[in-house]
Design a protein around this motif. Structure first.
Motif, PDB file in Angstrom:
ATOM      1  N   VAL A 134      19.707 -26.295 -48.997  1.00 13.61           N
ATOM      2  CA  VAL A 134      18.939 -26.317 -47.741  1.00 13.61           C
ATOM      3  C   VAL A 134      19.841 -26.003 -46.550  1.00 13.61           C
ATOM      4  CG1 VAL A 134      17.753 -27.867 -46.128  1.00 13.61           C
ATOM      5  CG2 VAL A 134      17.113 -27.850 -48.550  1.00 13.61           C
ATOM      6  N   LEU A 135      20.996 -26.664 -46.492  1.00 20.16           N
ATOM      7  CA  LEU A 135      21.909 -26.455 -45.368  1.00 20.16           C
ATOM      8  C   LEU A 135      22.409 -25.013 -45.334  1.00 20.16           C
ATOM      9  CD1 LEU A 135      23.448 -27.777 -43.017  1.00 20.16           C
ATOM     10  CD2 LEU A 135      25.298 -28.288 -44.631  1.00 20.16           C
ATOM     11  N   GLY A 136      22.787 -24.473 -46.487  1.00 18.96           N
ATOM     12  CA  GLY A 136      23.237 -23.087 -46.538  1.00 18.96           C
ATOM     13  C   GLY A 136      22.153 -22.123 -46.074  1.00 18.96           C
ATOM     14  N   ALA A 137      20.907 -22.363 -46.499  1.00 15.52           N
ATOM     15  CA  ALA A 137      19.793 -21.498 -46.092  1.00 15.52           C
ATOM     16  C   ALA A 137      19.546 -21.591 -44.588  1.00 15.52           C
ATOM     17  CB  ALA A 137      18.532 -21.886 -46.863  1.00 15.52           C
ATOM     18  N   MET A 138      19.667 -22.786 -44.019  1.00 11.41           N
ATOM     19  CA  MET A 138      19.456 -22.964 -42.587  1.00 11.41           C
ATOM     20  C   MET A 138      20.554 -22.278 -41.770  1.00 11.41           C
ATOM     21  SD  MET A 138      18.119 -26.921 -42.393  1.00 11.41           S
ATOM     22  CE  MET A 138      17.851 -26.820 -40.613  1.00 11.41           C
ATOM     23  N   ILE A 139      21.800 -22.419 -42.208  1.00 12.91           N
ATOM     24  CA  ILE A 139      22.911 -21.762 -41.509  1.00 12.91           C
ATOM     25  C   ILE A 139      22.768 -20.246 -41.609  1.00 12.91           C
ATOM     26  CG2 ILE A 139      25.410 -21.402 -41.497  1.00 12.91           C
ATOM     27  CD1 ILE A 139      25.720 -24.292 -42.456  1.00 12.91           C
ATOM     28  N   LEU A 140      22.376 -19.759 -42.775  1.00  8.71           N
ATOM     29  CA  LEU A 140      22.190 -18.324 -42.971  1.00  8.71           C
ATOM     30  C   LEU A 140      21.071 -17.802 -42.077  1.00  8.71           C
ATOM     31  CD1 LEU A 140      23.203 -15.952 -44.699  1.00  8.71           C
ATOM     32  CD2 LEU A 140      21.414 -16.509 -46.364  1.00  8.71           C
ATOM     33  N   GLU A 141      19.994 -18.572 -41.962  1.00  5.95           N
ATOM     34  CA  GLU A 141      18.876 -18.174 -41.113  1.00  5.95           C
ATOM     35  C   GLU A 141      19.273 -18.154 -39.639  1.00  5.95           C
ATOM     36  OE1 GLU A 141      14.195 -19.413 -40.981  1.00  5.95           O
ATOM     37  OE2 GLU A 141      15.645 -21.040 -40.718  1.00  5.95           O
ATOM     38  N   ALA A 142      20.130 -19.125 -39.229  1.00  6.83           N
ATOM     39  CA  ALA A 142      20.519 -19.237 -37.819  1.00  6.83           C
ATOM     40  C   ALA A 142      21.595 -18.233 -37.416  1.00  6.83           C
ATOM     41  CB  ALA A 142      20.997 -20.656 -37.529  1.00  6.83           C
ATOM     42  N   THR A 143      22.532 -17.935 -38.325  1.00 12.90           N
ATOM     43  CA  THR A 143      23.684 -17.115 -37.952  1.00 12.90           C
ATOM     44  C   THR A 143      23.722 -15.755 -38.632  1.00 12.90           C
ATOM     45  OG1 THR A 143      25.103 -17.992 -39.724  1.00 12.90           O
ATOM     46  CG2 THR A 143      25.024 -19.234 -37.647  1.00 12.90           C
ATOM     47  N   GLY A 144      23.078 -15.633 -39.779  1.00  6.90           N
ATOM     48  CA  GLY A 144      23.145 -14.396 -40.547  1.00  6.90           C
ATOM     49  C   GLY A 144      24.466 -14.201 -41.263  1.00  6.90           C
ATOM     50  N   SER A 145      25.335 -15.206 -41.219  1.00  8.52           N
ATOM     51  CA  SER A 145      26.668 -15.119 -41.820  1.00  8.52           C
ATOM     52  C   SER A 145      26.681 -15.797 -43.182  1.00  8.52           C
ATOM     53  CB  SER A 145      27.713 -15.763 -40.901  1.00  8.52           C
ATOM     54  OG  SER A 145      28.946 -15.895 -41.568  1.00  8.52           O
ATOM     55  N   ILE A 146      26.943 -15.026 -44.229  1.00 11.28           N
ATOM     56  CA  ILE A 146      27.060 -15.600 -45.571  1.00 11.28           C
ATOM     57  C   ILE A 146      28.281 -16.508 -45.650  1.00 11.28           C
ATOM     58  CG2 ILE A 146      27.462 -15.054 -48.007  1.00 11.28           C
ATOM     59  CD1 ILE A 146      25.837 -12.520 -47.606  1.00 11.28           C
ATOM     60  N   PHE A 147      29.362 -16.095 -44.977  1.00 11.12           N
ATOM     61  CA  PHE A 147      30.588 -16.890 -44.997  1.00 11.12           C
ATOM     62  C   PHE A 147      30.346 -18.280 -44.432  1.00 11.12           C
ATOM     63  CE2 PHE A 147      34.426 -18.407 -42.829  1.00 11.12           C
ATOM     64  CZ  PHE A 147      35.318 -18.430 -43.896  1.00 11.12           C
ATOM     65  N   LEU A 148      29.652 -18.353 -43.282  1.00 12.17           N
ATOM     66  CA  LEU A 148      29.370 -19.655 -42.668  1.00 12.17           C
ATOM     67  C   LEU A 148      28.399 -20.469 -43.520  1.00 12.17           C
ATOM     68  CD1 LEU A 148      29.035 -18.746 -38.869  1.00 12.17           C
ATOM     69  CD2 LEU A 148      30.926 -19.937 -40.003  1.00 12.17           C
ATOM     70  N   ALA A 149      27.425 -19.797 -44.125  1.00 18.62           N
ATOM     71  CA  ALA A 149      26.443 -20.506 -44.957  1.00 18.62           C
ATOM     72  C   ALA A 149      27.111 -21.133 -46.177  1.00 18.62           C
ATOM     73  CB  ALA A 149      25.342 -19.545 -45.393  1.00 18.62           C
ATOM     74  N   VAL A 150      27.927 -20.350 -46.867  1.00 19.96           N
ATOM     75  CA  VAL A 150      28.621 -20.867 -48.052  1.00 19.96           C
ATOM     76  C   VAL A 150      29.645 -21.923 -47.654  1.00 19.96           C
ATOM     77  CG1 VAL A 150      30.154 -20.265 -49.969  1.00 19.96           C
ATOM     78  CG2 VAL A 150      28.247 -18.759 -49.374  1.00 19.96           C
ATOM     79  N   GLY A 151      30.397 -21.644 -46.576  1.00 21.52           N
ATOM     80  CA  GLY A 151      31.401 -22.603 -46.115  1.00 21.52           C
ATOM     81  C   GLY A 151      30.778 -23.918 -45.677  1.00 21.52           C
ATOM     82  N   GLY A 152      29.652 -23.839 -44.963  1.00 22.05           N
ATOM     83  CA  GLY A 152      28.979 -25.056 -44.507  1.00 22.05           C
ATOM     84  C   GLY A 152      28.440 -25.882 -45.658  1.00 22.05           C
ATOM     85  N   GLY A 153      27.838 -25.204 -46.641  1.00 21.56           N
ATOM     86  CA  GLY A 153      27.306 -25.922 -47.796  1.00 21.56           C
ATOM     87  C   GLY A 153      28.398 -26.593 -48.606  1.00 21.56           C
ATOM     88  N   MET A 154      29.507 -25.890 -48.810  1.00 18.44           N
ATOM     89  CA  MET A 154      30.596 -26.468 -49.607  1.00 18.44           C
ATOM     90  C   MET A 154      31.338 -27.562 -48.846  1.00 18.44           C
ATOM     91  SD  MET A 154      32.020 -23.060 -51.585  1.00 18.44           S
ATOM     92  CE  MET A 154      33.129 -23.980 -52.644  1.00 18.44           C
ATOM     93  N   LEU A 155      31.428 -27.424 -47.520  1.00 19.90           N
ATOM     94  CA  LEU A 155      32.028 -28.499 -46.713  1.00 19.90           C
ATOM     95  C   LEU A 155      31.185 -29.762 -46.801  1.00 19.90           C
ATOM     96  CD1 LEU A 155      34.111 -29.553 -44.690  1.00 19.90           C
ATOM     97  CD2 LEU A 155      32.704 -28.569 -42.852  1.00 19.90           C
ATOM     98  N   ALA A 156      29.855 -29.593 -46.758  1.00 20.11           N
ATOM     99  CA  ALA A 156      28.966 -30.751 -46.895  1.00 20.11           C
ATOM    100  C   ALA A 156      29.169 -31.415 -48.256  1.00 20.11           C
ATOM    101  CB  ALA A 156      27.514 -30.315 -46.735  1.00 20.11           C
ATOM    102  N   GLY A 157      29.300 -30.598 -49.307  1.00 24.81           N
ATOM    103  CA  GLY A 157      29.539 -31.148 -50.635  1.00 24.81           C
ATOM    104  C   GLY A 157      30.852 -31.905 -50.715  1.00 24.81           C
ATOM    105  N   ALA A 158      31.896 -31.352 -50.064  1.00 22.18           N
ATOM    106  CA  ALA A 158      33.198 -32.017 -50.056  1.00 22.18           C
ATOM    107  C   ALA A 158      33.120 -33.366 -49.358  1.00 22.18           C
ATOM    108  CB  ALA A 158      34.233 -31.119 -49.371  1.00 22.18           C
ATOM    109  N   LEU A 159      32.399 -33.434 -48.235  1.00 16.29           N
ATOM    110  CA  LEU A 159      32.278 -34.689 -47.495  1.00 16.29           C
ATOM    111  C   LEU A 159      31.492 -35.727 -48.292  1.00 16.29           C
ATOM    112  CD1 LEU A 159      31.579 -33.305 -43.899  1.00 16.29           C
ATOM    113  CD2 LEU A 159      33.685 -34.369 -44.741  1.00 16.29           C
TER     114      LEU A 159
END
Length: 327
Positions: free
Chosen positions: A90-115
């Motif tokens: 969900v977070l990756g899809a939302m970031i991708l929708e807001a920014t269009g950046s795959i890098f930010l979407a994947v990075g944000g999702g994996m950072l959330a998983g790490a936390l």
């Protein structure tokens, strides 16, 4: 007298070796027999399309089983992986929708998983919260967050490049299957050929002895959960690319399938014992049974019943092996 004793000991050694061999390879042998039976009794089971579909269906379970293996080997477990998959998607899809950046979407999702993983590790290792309670609470909270941030709706994905990740094939295999294969190789090496893996098995076998040997038990447990969170989040992102949306209700009951696969593969619930090849076989057994039930058009209600029976059988099998090892 000494001659008789030595003869008895020599005679019992082959028997002990046979028992050990059967304990180690009983599940691979059982799976091979199962495949032979299914090949003759279930239409299209051995077709290329079905085999590829089977491997694709267990890709996410296989990825997370690699890290759950490490978790169980250290005498812990994680019930929050299904919720982490949903939230990361969900977070990756939302970031991708807001920014269009795959890098930010994947990075944000994996950072959330790490936390999420690190939070579980801190609760369990440093605050001494029971792993069942800690990860159960995290499971509920993270699932709730997935519904809150998405407002209870699926978050659609329109980025063709991101979607193609779930459909792309290399050497005839879907990319998610290749990523899963890479995970098995990486975590097999990590478990068997690194200090990290040996220490993981050591703290699962005897945490106090590992601590006396100089292992920082608490820090290692946090790292195990952190790695679990990262890999689980990656599995969630791959799932969202396959279904072209982030689903807050995705992967419900996923954690039970992963734990069942690990235990079927010989990972001890008592800690200190794990084999990556066994986990692979466990994942394939779970996926094959579900695949066959789908081919035979078995009702979903009966599939739930079968998954529960498999989990129970896996736990009983682990208990029997543990008792046999003691005797």
């Amino acid at each position: 007298m000494m001659s008789i004793a030595s003869t008895t000991g020599a005679a019992s050694a082959p028997a002990n070796n046979r028992r050990k061999w059967l304990a180690d390879y009983s599940m691979p042998i059982a799976y091979a027999i199962l495949c032979v039976v299914l090949a003759f009794t279930v239409e299209n089971f051995l077709s290329l399309a079905n085999i590829v579909g089977l491997m694709l269906s267990v890709a996410q379970i296989g990825m997370v089983a690699c890290t759950m293996m490490m978790c169980l080997a250290s005498r812990d477990f994680d019930l929050s992986v299904g919720s982490t998959i949903a939230f990361a998607g969900v977070l990756g899809a939302m970031i991708l929708e807001a920014t269009g950046s795959i890098f930010l979407a994947v990075g944000g999702g994996m950072l959330a998983g790490a936390l999420i993983g690190a939070g579980n590790g801190v609760l369990i290792a440093y605050l001494r919260v029971n792993a069942l309670i800690a990860t159960l609470a995290t499971m509920l909270m993270v699932r709730g967050l997935a519904f809150i941030v998405s407002k209870g709706q699926a978050v659609g994905i329109a980025n063709e490049t991101f979607i193609s990740f779930g459909d792309t094939r290399w050497f005839g295999m879907p990319l998610p299957v290749l990523v899963t294969a890479l995970c098995f190789i990486m975590f097999g090496v990590l478990l068997n050929h690194t200090i990290f893996g040996r220490n993981t098995l050591a703290i699962g076998g005897n945490p106090e002895a590992a601590r006396l040997a100089g292992v920082n038990v608490e820090r290692l447990r946090v790292w195990i959960f952190l790695i679990q969170g990262v890999v689980t989040a990656l599995a969630g992102l791959i799932l969202s690319s396959r279904i072209t949306s982030g689903q807050p209700n995705a992967a419900q009951g996923f954690e039970l399938d992963v734990i069942s696969a690990c235990v079927l593969g010989g990972v001890s619930l008592q800690g200190g014992k794990a084999r990556i090849f066994g986990v692979l076989v466990g994942v394939l057994i779970m996926g094959t049974l579900e695949n066959v039930m789908n081919l035979l058009d078995v009702d979903a209600f009966y599939q739930y019943l079968m998954r529960g029976l498999i989990l129970l059988a896996a736990v009983l099998f682990d208990q029997l092996k543990t008792r046999g090892a003691r005797h």
